[in-house]
Design a protein around this motif. Structure first.
Motif, PDB file in Angstrom:
ATOM      1  N   UNK A 163     -40.674 -36.752   9.020  1.00  0.00           N
ATOM      2  CA  UNK A 163     -41.049 -37.458   7.787  1.00  0.00           C
ATOM      3  C   UNK A 163     -41.841 -38.719   8.133  1.00  0.00           C
ATOM      4  N   UNK A 164     -41.338 -39.454   9.094  1.00  0.00           N
ATOM      5  CA  UNK A 164     -41.976 -40.695   9.511  1.00  0.00           C
ATOM      6  C   UNK A 164     -43.398 -40.452  10.006  1.00  0.00           C
ATOM      7  N   UNK A 165     -43.547 -39.474  10.866  1.00  0.00           N
ATOM      8  CA  UNK A 165     -44.855 -39.174  11.453  1.00  0.00           C
ATOM      9  C   UNK A 165     -45.843 -38.670  10.401  1.00  0.00           C
ATOM     10  N   UNK A 166     -45.414 -37.731   9.573  1.00  0.00           N
ATOM     11  CA  UNK A 166     -46.305 -37.138   8.571  1.00  0.00           C
ATOM     12  C   UNK A 166     -46.757 -38.141   7.509  1.00  0.00           C
ATOM     13  N   UNK A 167     -45.945 -39.148   7.245  1.00  0.00           N
ATOM     14  CA  UNK A 167     -46.246 -40.096   6.173  1.00  0.00           C
ATOM     15  C   UNK A 167     -46.590 -41.494   6.679  1.00  0.00           C
ATOM     16  N   UNK A 168     -46.751 -41.638   7.995  1.00  0.00           N
ATOM     17  CA  UNK A 168     -47.092 -42.920   8.606  1.00  0.00           C
ATOM     18  C   UNK A 168     -46.126 -44.026   8.162  1.00  0.00           C
ATOM     19  N   UNK A 169     -44.852 -43.729   8.295  1.00  0.00           N
ATOM     20  CA  UNK A 169     -43.797 -44.664   7.908  1.00  0.00           C
ATOM     21  C   UNK A 169     -43.051 -45.099   9.164  1.00  0.00           C
ATOM     22  N   UNK A 170     -42.866 -46.400   9.305  1.00  0.00           N
ATOM     23  CA  UNK A 170     -42.086 -46.920  10.428  1.00  0.00           C
ATOM     24  C   UNK A 170     -40.602 -46.633  10.211  1.00  0.00           C
ATOM     25  N   UNK A 171     -39.865 -46.540  11.308  1.00  0.00           N
ATOM     26  CA  UNK A 171     -38.413 -46.382  11.247  1.00  0.00           C
ATOM     27  C   UNK A 171     -37.778 -47.510  12.053  1.00  0.00           C
ATOM     28  N   UNK A 172     -36.772 -48.125  11.462  1.00  0.00           N
ATOM     29  CA  UNK A 172     -35.933 -49.075  12.181  1.00  0.00           C
ATOM     30  C   UNK A 172     -34.560 -48.422  12.276  1.00  0.00           C
ATOM     31  N   UNK A 173     -34.185 -48.004  13.483  1.00  0.00           N
ATOM     32  CA  UNK A 173     -32.891 -47.359  13.717  1.00  0.00           C
ATOM     33  C   UNK A 173     -31.849 -48.411  14.045  1.00  0.00           C
ATOM     34  N   UNK A 174     -30.692 -48.322  13.364  1.00  0.00           N
ATOM     35  CA  UNK A 174     -29.593 -49.242  13.641  1.00  0.00           C
ATOM     36  C   UNK A 174     -28.325 -48.416  13.824  1.00  0.00           C
ATOM     37  N   UNK A 175     -27.751 -48.527  15.003  1.00  0.00           N
ATOM     38  CA  UNK A 175     -26.544 -47.763  15.330  1.00  0.00           C
ATOM     39  C   UNK A 175     -25.298 -48.603  15.095  1.00  0.00           C
ATOM     40  N   UNK A 176     -24.266 -47.933  14.598  1.00  0.00           N
ATOM     41  CA  UNK A 176     -22.975 -48.603  14.430  1.00  0.00           C
ATOM     42  C   UNK A 176     -22.030 -48.278  15.584  1.00  0.00           C
ATOM     43  N   UNK A 177     -22.580 -47.752  16.679  1.00  0.00           N
ATOM     44  CA  UNK A 177     -21.771 -47.586  17.886  1.00  0.00           C
ATOM     45  C   UNK A 177     -21.318 -48.977  18.336  1.00  0.00           C
ATOM     46  N   UNK A 178     -20.171 -49.054  18.962  1.00  0.00           N
ATOM     47  CA  UNK A 178     -19.687 -50.341  19.444  1.00  0.00           C
ATOM     48  C   UNK A 178     -20.508 -50.744  20.669  1.00  0.00           C
ATOM     49  N   UNK A 179     -21.129 -51.911  20.590  1.00  0.00           N
ATOM     50  CA  UNK A 179     -21.933 -52.384  21.717  1.00  0.00           C
ATOM     51  C   UNK A 179     -21.030 -52.731  22.898  1.00  0.00           C
ATOM     52  N   UNK A 180     -21.616 -52.672  24.094  1.00  0.00           N
ATOM     53  CA  UNK A 180     -20.902 -52.985  25.334  1.00  0.00           C
ATOM     54  C   UNK A 180     -19.669 -52.106  25.546  1.00  0.00           C
ATOM     55  N   UNK A 181     -19.844 -50.812  25.346  1.00  0.00           N
ATOM     56  CA  UNK A 181     -18.720 -49.895  25.529  1.00  0.00           C
ATOM     57  C   UNK A 181     -19.256 -48.522  25.924  1.00  0.00           C
ATOM     58  N   UNK A 182     -18.331 -47.579  26.059  1.00  0.00           N
ATOM     59  CA  UNK A 182     -18.723 -46.202  26.326  1.00  0.00           C
ATOM     60  C   UNK A 182     -19.555 -45.650  25.181  1.00  0.00           C
TER      61      UNK A 182
END
Length: 168
Positions: free
Chosen positions: A72-91
């Protein structure tokens, strides 16, 4: 004989150089910690149609939808900002890196756990607590926010199909 040895040596050096350069091209994904303040700052500077994508590396629907989101992003020239809710500094952050590599995702923010919980905590609601701090309704993963060129939210949804309909 000396020429042959010299040419063999040059060929070996070329192969080593080629291998080293190829190996360097396979870089680790870029994962950067994000605080609520940094998120709001980034969001306020958006001046191009952008999807803010909240996800989690252990979330099956998140991983399943990622290829479609990239398309979707590529076809429509839309930027994506990915934000993960994984716990930082961990496995979890290690798993995030593996999943990003597998999905061919280069960049992702990860919610800064230490900033969100400066005194530590046994009970974590990373999604809910981060959402409260950025004045966003509580969401589940995946969650998509489509922002227009002026920074206005067009749609916020947990369903990629609704996102696609709004973009078309």
């Amino acid at each position: 004989m000396k020429k042959r040895i010299l040419l063999t040596g040059i060929n070996i050096l070329c192969v080593i150089t080629l291998f080293t350069n190829c190996k360097n091209d396979i870089s680790k994904p870029n994962i950067v910690k994000i605080t609520p303040e940094k998120y709001l700052n980034i969001k306020n500077k958006i001046n191009k149609k952008t999807i803010i994508h909240f996800w989690f590396s252990y979330c099956s629907p998140c991983i399943k939808d990622f290829p479609e989101l990239l398309k979707i992003s590529k076809e429509n020239n839309i930027d994506i900002i990915n934000i993960s809710s994984d716990k930082s500094d961990s496995k979890m952050q290690d798993n995030l890196e593996k999943v990003m590599s597998k999905l061919n995702v280069k960049d992702c923010y990860i919610i800064d756990y230490d900033n969100l919980y400066p005194n530590g905590t046994k009970y974590m609601d990373i999604l809910g607590d981060f959402a409260k701090k950025i004045k966003l309704k509580e969401y589940t993963n995946p969650y998509y926010i489509l922002i227009d060129e002026s920074g206005k939210t067009i749609i916020a949804t947990e369903e990629i199909e609704k996102l696609k309909k709004e973009i078309k």
